[in-house]
Design an enzyme around this catalytic site. Structure first.
Site, mmCIF file in Angstrom:
data_model
loop_
_atom_site.group_PDB
_atom_site.id
_atom_site.type_symbol
_atom_site.label_atom_id
_atom_site.label_comp_id
_atom_site.label_asym_id
_atom_site.label_seq_id
_atom_site.Cartn_x
_atom_site.Cartn_y
_atom_site.Cartn_z
ATOM 1 N N GLU A 1 1.229 1.453 -0.856
ATOM 2 C CA GLU A 1 0.780 2.260 0.277
ATOM 3 C C GLU A 1 1.268 1.678 1.600
ATOM 4 O OE1 GLU A 1 -2.592 2.502 -2.830
ATOM 5 O OE2 GLU A 1 -1.040 1.084 -2.205
ATOM 6 N N CYS B 1 -6.662 0.523 -3.046
ATOM 7 C CA CYS B 1 -7.618 -0.573 -2.920
ATOM 8 C C CYS B 1 -8.258 -0.547 -1.527
ATOM 9 C CB CYS B 1 -6.926 -1.914 -3.158
ATOM 10 S SG CYS B 1 -5.763 -2.360 -1.855
ATOM 11 N N CYS C 1 -5.625 -1.076 1.377
ATOM 12 C CA CYS C 1 -4.770 0.086 1.611
ATOM 13 C C CYS C 1 -5.554 1.268 2.161
ATOM 14 C CB CYS C 1 -4.047 0.472 0.327
ATOM 15 S SG CYS C 1 -2.845 -0.768 -0.209
#
Length: 236
Positions: A142, A170, A173
């Site tokens: 990302e 996550c 990100c």
């Protein structure tokens, strides 16, 4: 055909969402439909909201008092971002492109997660995990894609852009996605241990942040986690 109790000015606009009858309209939350209309037609006034409410409530148009209109505006402002629905074919096309990025990562012994960022139906940035190669823990797919898209637009903000990622983002990100003001995140598969969209955290449900990103997913956990599963199995 759309029944006559739906104003003509709304009939054509609602067709954008395959709403062609009163029964079609009744399947949706009128607040979300108004949000969709505002996404496609930014000049839509609150009169549209009032009319939608009257239609689904079987009330005459223009029959609401000031207090009811104020209440409807307050309800609308409380909902999370709700943009016009994406076409299923578009979701599949761009997630498949993200999956190709994930496969590139696997070939370089990186954890196979891939991303593409789309604006106005054009891919403006892509990326895959690059942490092992660079010895930089923050080089997730990302982050790489956001960096490339920002360079393409020459802007720190990716307003109006959609991010397609094979695996649920996550916490790190997800923060980068919000800070870059991405419009929507579409993720393919859940990440049960580190996912910050639905699995471990629900970052995008926080109404207190200064930008709200809408999320779609998981789209197909079996399909879009295949590269990651194969990679992890090969390491055992």
């Amino acid at each position: 055909m759309i029944k006559q109790n739906i104003p003509f000015y709304l009939q054509e606009k609602l067709k954008d969402f395959t709403i062609e009858s009163l029964s079609d309209l009744m399947q949706y939350d009128y607040l979300k439909v108004f949000a969709w209309l505002r996404d496609i037609y930014p000049s839509s006034s609150y009169k549209v909201l009032y009319d939608l409410y009257c239609i689904v409530s079987n009330l005459p148009l223009n029959s609401l008092d000031i207090a009811r209109e104020k209440h409807l505006r307050q309800l609308y402002k409380k909902i999370l971002p709700c943009y016009a629905p994406l076409k299923t074919t578009s979701i599949k096309r761009y997630l498949d492109l993200a999956y190709e990025q994930a496969e590139l990562a696997g070939k370089q012994n990186e954890i196979p997660v891939g991303v593409v960022i789309v604006k106005d139906e054009k891919v403006i940035g892509c990326g895959y995990n690059f942490s092992k190669t660079t010895n930089l823990p923050g080089m997730h797919a990302e982050i790489c894609a956001i960096t490339n898209a920002s360079r393409y637009l020459n802007s720190a903000y990716l307003s109006g852009c959609d991010l397609y990622v094979t695996i649920e983002p996550c916490l790190m990100c997800s923060g980068a996605i919000i800070n870059s003001r991405i419009k929507r995140v579409i993720f393919g598969a859940l990440e049960s241990k580190t996912g910050a969209v639905v699995s471990q955290y629900q970052v995008f449900d926080n109404k207190a942040v200064n930008h709200h990103t809408q999320v779609y997913g998981p789209i197909d956990s079996v399909k879009y986690s295949k590269a990651l599963r194969n990679f992890l199995q090969s390491k055992r």
